[in-house]
Design a protein around this motif. Structure first.
Motif, short mmCIF file in Angstrom:
data_model
loop_
_atom_site.label_atom_id
_atom_site.label_comp_id
_atom_site.label_asym_id
_atom_site.label_seq_id
_atom_site.Cartn_x
_atom_site.Cartn_y
_atom_site.Cartn_z
N ARG A 92 0.89 -1.03 0.10
CA ARG A 92 0.02 -0.06 0.10
C ARG A 92 0.86 1.26 -0.19
O ARG A 92 1.55 1.45 0.96
N GLU A 100 -3.46 6.86 -2.71
CA GLU A 100 -2.72 5.71 -2.49
C GLU A 100 -3.09 4.49 -3.57
O GLU A 100 -3.92 4.66 -4.54
N ILE A 102 -2.76 0.42 -4.18
CA ILE A 102 -2.73 -0.85 -3.43
C ILE A 102 -2.38 -1.99 -4.42
O ILE A 102 -3.17 -2.41 -5.43
#
Length: 711
Positions: A92, A100, A102
Motif C-alpha cells: 500500500r 494511494e 494498493i
C-alpha cells in the motif's frame, strides 16, 4: 474531561506541503488521534480501512519512499494453506496530496479470489481541533454525479475520493458514516498481481484567497555534494529531502514572469504554513546553498507586513507576521488566534537580519533595494517598541487570548526562574535583545553601503546603547556553575532578571551583543552537563527545580537551538565546546534515521541511556530542524561572506585533537552570488576554493587544534 493533544512519536508521516498524510505503522486509518489525509489545515479523510476477504491484512513492514510517500507492506494468510507462509502480499503506497496505490500480489501456487473493501469516512475537522485532541462528527457521504466516487462536504470543507485508471468500477455503498469502495471477485493466478488506485482531494470551502499553495518542482537552493563525516552527510541528505517537501509558494510574485516566492513551512502536522520566525530561520540556515529561498521568504512576509494597529491580530505598522492560517481558530487553553496573526517579538528583527545576510551572500541588488524599505519599517517597529519602557529593552506585551510568550519558547511555562516559578510578561528575553542588536548593526552597514550614513549612524548608536543596557541587566552570578556568571533568560519590569541557566543564551553568540569574555562564559555553560545532555542542548538546566526532560521548553533538546549554538560557538572561536555539541547532535540524528524532530528528550547520555528519547508530540519533519544540517555544515566550514568588500572568509573548525580529522573534507555546491563553489579542507595544506564569482576573493584562515574537552 479535557481532550489531550495526540502523540506523534509512532505516527508515519508523508508530506507534500500543503498536504500530508498521517497513519499508524500498519497503514490503516481508523479515525484515531491525528490519522488522516490533510490539505490546507483540514482533515480530508480520517478513515481508510482496508479489508481483504473480510479481514485486516497482517502488517510486516513500513518503508519511506521519500518525504512525500511511504509503502506499507502486509500479508494475507489462509487457514486452508498447507503452511503458515503468506501467499498474498499487499503493498500500500500512500502519497501525500494524491492518494494511494494498493498492489495485490499472489506469491502462492494456487489461484486466489479476493474481495477487497476500502471503507472511507471523515469529519473534515480543522487542524487546530485535531491538535486539541478533538474528533468532529462524521460528515455524511454522497455518491458523486457520475457515480464513480464519493464526496463529503460541509460549509467549511470538501473531500472527494475516487478510483483512478483502468480499474473495474467498484460498487459504492453510501451511508451516514462514510462509504465503501468494493472490488469484488478479483481473481489472481499464481504469480499475478493487480493494482488498485485511489485519488483523494479536497480542502477548505471556499479556498482562502491569496493563501500560499504547493510549490513548483524546482527547489530554490543547490544540493551540495559533501565528503566527510557520514553522520553529517546523512543528516544533510535527509534534511534537504524533507525541506523539499515542506516548501510552499506565495501566489503573488514580484514579477509576473519571475520565479515563485517559495518559503519553508514550519512543520508537519501542526504548523504546515507560513511562520515568520520559523520560515526566516530555515532560510537563514540555507543561505550557503543560495539566496533564492531567502528572497522568497522575505517577499512572502513583506507582502503581509503590518500596516495598521489591530488588537486582535496584534498587528502594528512594520511588524512581521507570526503565522498565517486559512481561518481564525480556537487552539485550546483560552488561545484564540486570527488567521493572520502578528504575536511574536522576534520575527521582526529576524526579518531584517535575513535581508542583511542574504545581501552578504550575494542576493541580487534589485531585490535588496526593493526589500530595503520593508526592513527599515521593521526596524522602526523594533526601536518603537523598545521605547515603551524607560529601560529601552525590547519586550512583548501580549493581549488576553493571544500567545502569552512571544519568542521561540512560546509555551505557557516557557519562562521559569531558578525556583521553577512561572514568570509572566511583559518580558525582555535575552536572545531577542541579541536579534535586535544584530539587526540594527547589519541594517546600518547596508544603509551605509547605499550612502545613507546619517540613518546608519543613528542605528549604530541605538545598538550600542542596547548593548550596554544588556550588559548591565542580564548577567547573573553563578558561584557554583562552570563559569562565574551566566545570562538570564529574561528581564522583567524594574530590570529584575529571571534566574536559572537556559539555552537561550546560546543564541546570543553570533549576534555580536556579547564581548569575548561573555562568549567564553556562555560557552562554558553550554558545554557543561547542566545544559549539554550529550545528545544536544537542553532548553533548561538539569540542575534546576522544574527541569523536565520531556517538557516542551523546560528541559527538552531542540534541534535548531543546538545548531544555532554550534554556529555561535564556531563564530566565537569556542571550538572545543562546538565539537561536543556537534558530535552529540550528529549521534542523536543517527537514532532518528536522520529525520530530526522538532525536539526530543533531554535525559543525559549515559551507558544506561544509549539513545535519545523521542518527545511524543514533536513535529517531524520540521523546517528549522531539517535545515539544521546545513547550518552545522556552514558553521564547521566557518563561512562568512561580506558583500561590501566582496570577500568570503573560510575558517574551518579544527579537529579536537591531533589524531582526529576534520568533520568536513570537501563540499561542492556552496553558492555565493549565484556561483557554485567547491571547497576542499586539508588539515596540513589548508583550504582551497574553486570558481569564485568575478570580483570576489577568499580569505582562508587556519587555527591551531582546539583542546580536547572531556565529555
Amino acid at each position: 474531561m479535557r481532550a489531550l493533544q495526540p502523540l506523534l512519536h509512532d505516527v508515519v508521516m508523508c508530506v507534500a506541503a500543503p498536504a500530508f498524510a498521517a497513519s499508524s505503522r500498519d497503514g490503516q486509518l481508523r479515525g484515531l488521534r491525528a490519522e488522516g489525509y490533510y490539505g490546507h489545515d483540514r482533515r480530508l479523510l480520517h478513515t481508510a480501512y482496508l479489508l481483504i476477504n473480510g479481514q485486516e491484512p497482517e502488517p510486516i513492514g513500513v518503508q519511506p519512499l521519500g518525504p512525500d510517500q511511504v509503502r506499507f507492506t502486509a500479508v494475507r494468510r489462509f487457514a486452508s494453506d498447507p503452511t503458515d507462509d503468506p501467499t498474498v502480499i499487499i503493498e500500500r503506497v500512500r502519497v501525500a496530496g494524491q492518494g494511494e496505490d494498493i498492489l495485490l500480489r499472489n506469491v502462492g501456487t494456487v489461484t486466489r479470489r479476493l474481495h477487497v473493501e476500502l471503507a472511507l469516512a471523515t469529519d473534515l475537522t480543522d487542524i487546530a481541533d485535531v491538535k486539541r485532541g478533538r474528533t468532529g462528527p462524521a460528515v455524511p457521504c454522497d455518491v458523486d454525479a457520475d457515480a464513480s466516487g464519493l464526496v463529503w462536504e460541509t460549509e467549511a470543507g470538501r473531500a472527494a475520493a475516487r478510483p483512478v485508471g483502468s480499474d473495474a468500477m467498484p460498487g459504492i455503498t453510501d451511508g451516514p458514516e462514510g462509504g465503501t469502495f468494493t472490488w469484488a471477485g478479483i481473481q489472481l493466478r499464481a504469480g499475478e498481481s493487480r493494482r488498485l488506485r485511489l485519488r483523494v482531494e479536497g480542502g477548505a470551502v471556499p479556498a482562502p484567497p491569496g493563501h500560499p499553495g504547493a510549490a513548483s518542482a524546482q527547489t530554490p537552493w543547490s544540493r551540495p555534494a559533501v565528503r566527510g563525516d557520514r553522520r553529517l552527510v546523512a543528516l544533510l541528505r535527509r534534511g534537504l529531502d524533507d525541506l523539499r517537501a515542506l516548501r510552499l509558494a506565495d501566489p503573488e510574485r514580484t514579477r509576473p514572469d519571475g520565479p515563485q516566492d517559495q518559503f519553508i513551512a514550519a512543520g508537519c502536522p501542526w504548523y504546515l504554513t507560513l511562520f515568520g520566525r520559523d520560515s526566516i530561520w530555515s532560510a537563514r540556515m540555507l543561505l550557503p546553498l543560495g539566496t533564492d529561498l531567502a528572497r522568497g521568504t522575505l517577499w512572502a512576509l513583506a507582502r503581509r507586513q503590518g500596516t495598521d494597529y489591530d488588537t486582535f491580530r496584534e498587528e502594528a505598522p512594520g511588524r512581521i507576521l507570526h503565522e498565517l492560517r486559512p481561518a481564525d481558530a480556537e487552539h485550546g487553553h483560552g488561545l484564540h488566534l486570527p488567521s493572520r496573526y502578528y504575536g511574536s517579538v522576534d520575527a521582526t528583527p529576524l526579518f531584517v537580519t535575513l535581508l542583511v545576510e542574504a545581501w552578504h551572500w550575494g542576493m541580487a541588488n534589485a531585490d535588496v533595494e526593493a526589500l530595503l524599505p520593508y526592513a527599515e519599517r521593521a526596524m522602526d517597529w523594533v526601536v518603537d517598541v523598545s521605547t515603551r519602557d524607560a529601560d529601552g529593552l525590547l519586550r512583548y506585551y501580549p493581549r488576553p487570548g493571544g500567545l502569552r510568550h512571544q519568542s521561540w519558547k512560546d509555551s505557557e511555562d516557557a519562562v521559569r526562574d531558578a525556583a521553577g516559578r512561572r514568570i509572566e510578561p511583559p518580558l525582555a528575553l535575552c536572545e531577542v535583545q541579541g536579534y535586535a542588536y544584530q539587526a540594527a548593526v547589519g541594517l546600518a552597514e547596508l544603509l551605509s553601503s547605499r550612502g545613507r550614513h546619517e540613518r546608519a549612524e543613528q542605528l549604530r548608536t541605538w545598538a550600542e546603547n542596547l548593548r550596554k543596557r544588556f550588559s548591565d541587566a542580564f548577567w547573573l552570578p553563578s558561584p557554583h556553575g562552570p563559569a562565574p556568571r551566566y545570562v538570564a533568560i529574561a528581564v522583567g519590569r524594574g530590570l529584575q532578571p529571571v534566574s536559572g541557566p537556559a539555552s537561550n543564551m546560546g543564541q546570543l553568540l553570533s549576534t555580536g551583543i556579547l564581548d569575548a569574555d561573555g562568549c567564553r562564559d556562555v560557552a562554558a555553560f553550554l558545554a557543561s552537563p547542566e545544559l549539554n545532555s550529550g545528545w544536544g542542548l537542553r532548553s533548561r538546566s538539569a540542575a534546576l527545580p522544574g527541569y523536565n526532560p520531556l517538557s516542551y521548553h523546560g528541559g527538552s533538546v531542540w534541534t535548531h537551538d543546538t545548531a544555532i549554538a554550534i554556529q555561535g560557538l564556531c563564530a566565537a572561536g569556542c571550538h572545543g565546546e562546538a565539537h561536543l555539541l556537534t558530535n552529540g547532535l550528529l549521534d542523536a540524528a543517527s537514532h532518528f534515521e536522520y529525520r530530526m524532530p522538532e525536539l526530543y528528550g533531554g535525559d543525559a547520555r549515559t551507558l544506561d541511556s544509549p539513545a535519545p528519547l523521542a518527545y511524543p508530540a514533536a513535529c517531524r519533519p520540521q523546517g528549522w530542524s531539517a535545515a539544521s544540517g546545513v547550518a552545522v555544515l556552514g558553521a564547521l566550514l566557518g563561512l562568512r561572506p561580506h558583500a561590501p568588500d566582496r570577500t568570503i572568509r573560510i575558517d574551518p573548525m579544527p579537529a579536537p585533537h591531533e589524531d582526529a580529522g576534520p568533520l568536513v573534507i570537501e563540499v561542492d555546491g556552496i553558492r555565493l552570488a549565484g556561483q557554485s563553489l567547491k571547497i576542499h579542507v586539508d588539515p596540513t595544506e589548508g583550504v582551497t576554493v574553486d570558481s569564485l564569482p568575478d570580483g570576489w576573493r577568499c580569505e582562508p584562515r587556519q587555527r591551531a587544534a582546539a583542546p580536547k574537552l572531556s565529555s
